[in-house]
Design a protein around this motif. Structure first.
Motif, short mmCIF file in Angstrom:
data_model
loop_
_atom_site.label_atom_id
_atom_site.label_comp_id
_atom_site.label_asym_id
_atom_site.label_seq_id
_atom_site.Cartn_x
_atom_site.Cartn_y
_atom_site.Cartn_z
N LEU A 49 0.83 -1.21 0.00
CA LEU A 49 0.00 0.00 0.00
C LEU A 49 0.86 1.25 0.00
N VAL A 50 1.88 1.28 0.85
CA VAL A 50 2.76 2.46 0.91
C VAL A 50 3.48 2.64 -0.42
N ASP A 51 3.99 1.55 -0.99
CA ASP A 51 4.66 1.65 -2.29
C ASP A 51 3.72 2.19 -3.36
N MET A 52 2.49 1.69 -3.39
CA MET A 52 1.54 2.13 -4.40
C MET A 52 1.17 3.61 -4.21
N VAL A 53 0.89 3.99 -2.98
CA VAL A 53 0.49 5.38 -2.71
C VAL A 53 1.62 6.34 -3.04
N THR A 54 2.85 6.03 -2.60
CA THR A 54 3.95 6.96 -2.81
C THR A 54 4.46 6.97 -4.24
N SER A 55 4.20 5.93 -5.01
CA SER A 55 4.69 5.91 -6.38
C SER A 55 3.62 6.30 -7.40
N GLN A 56 2.35 6.07 -7.08
CA GLN A 56 1.31 6.30 -8.07
C GLN A 56 0.34 7.41 -7.72
N LEU A 57 0.10 7.64 -6.44
CA LEU A 57 -0.92 8.62 -6.07
C LEU A 57 -0.36 9.97 -5.68
N LEU A 58 0.63 9.98 -4.79
CA LEU A 58 1.23 11.25 -4.39
C LEU A 58 2.63 10.97 -3.86
N THR A 59 3.44 12.00 -3.86
CA THR A 59 4.81 11.86 -3.38
C THR A 59 4.85 12.18 -1.89
N VAL A 60 5.93 11.80 -1.25
CA VAL A 60 6.09 12.09 0.18
C VAL A 60 6.05 13.60 0.44
N PRO A 61 6.76 14.44 -0.35
CA PRO A 61 6.64 15.89 -0.11
C PRO A 61 5.21 16.41 -0.25
N GLU A 62 4.44 15.87 -1.20
CA GLU A 62 3.04 16.28 -1.33
C GLU A 62 2.24 15.91 -0.10
N ALA A 63 2.48 14.72 0.45
CA ALA A 63 1.75 14.28 1.64
C ALA A 63 2.08 15.19 2.82
N PHE A 64 3.37 15.50 3.01
CA PHE A 64 3.76 16.36 4.13
C PHE A 64 3.27 17.79 3.94
N SER A 65 3.14 18.23 2.71
CA SER A 65 2.67 19.60 2.48
C SER A 65 1.21 19.77 2.89
N LYS A 66 0.46 18.69 2.98
CA LYS A 66 -0.95 18.76 3.37
C LYS A 66 -1.15 18.71 4.88
N LEU A 67 -0.08 18.47 5.64
CA LEU A 67 -0.19 18.41 7.09
C LEU A 67 -0.06 19.80 7.70
N ASN A 68 -0.85 20.07 8.72
CA ASN A 68 -0.78 21.33 9.44
C ASN A 68 0.34 21.21 10.48
N PRO A 69 1.41 22.01 10.37
CA PRO A 69 2.54 21.88 11.29
C PRO A 69 2.18 22.05 12.76
N ARG A 70 1.26 22.96 13.07
CA ARG A 70 0.89 23.19 14.47
C ARG A 70 0.18 21.96 15.06
N ILE A 71 -0.71 21.38 14.29
CA ILE A 71 -1.43 20.20 14.78
C ILE A 71 -0.47 19.02 14.93
#
Length: 96
Positions: A49-71
């Motif tokens: 699942l992790v391989d599929m998500v990170t290679s086909q759906l979104l990149t790790v930087p994209e995932a981290f960009s969606k996180l709220n740093p304060r939360i």
């Protein structure tokens, strides 16, 4: 009834039930017991699942960009002292 039973065997029991004399890794059937197919194969399925998500759906930087740093800081802050202690213990142990 057989379809219901089959679906139940796919997901349950979460932990191996039976007499743990012998069980191959990631195999639901032991010598005298059973573990659900999905719980038994969580490691393999998680990696896929992790391989599929990170290679086909979104990149790790994209995932981290969606996180709220304060939360994230609020959730992670209580764990930092314990994690830091474990890291230091590992580092010191590897130096000796």
């Amino acid at each position: 009834f057989t379809n219901y039973l089959a679906v139940q065997m796919i997901f349950y029991p979460i932990q191996f039930r039976g007499i743990p004399l012998w069980q191959r890794p990631e195999t639901p059937l032991g010598l005298l017991g059973w573990q659900g197919i999905v719980p038994c194969k969580t490691k393999t399925m998680s990696k896929a699942l992790v391989d599929m998500v990170t290679s086909q759906l979104l990149t790790v930087p994209e995932a981290f960009s969606k996180l709220n740093p304060r939360i994230m800081a609020k959730w992670l802050a209580p764990q930092v002292p314990e994690l830091g202690s474990k890291v230091m213990t590992d580092v010191l142990a590897s130096q000796c």
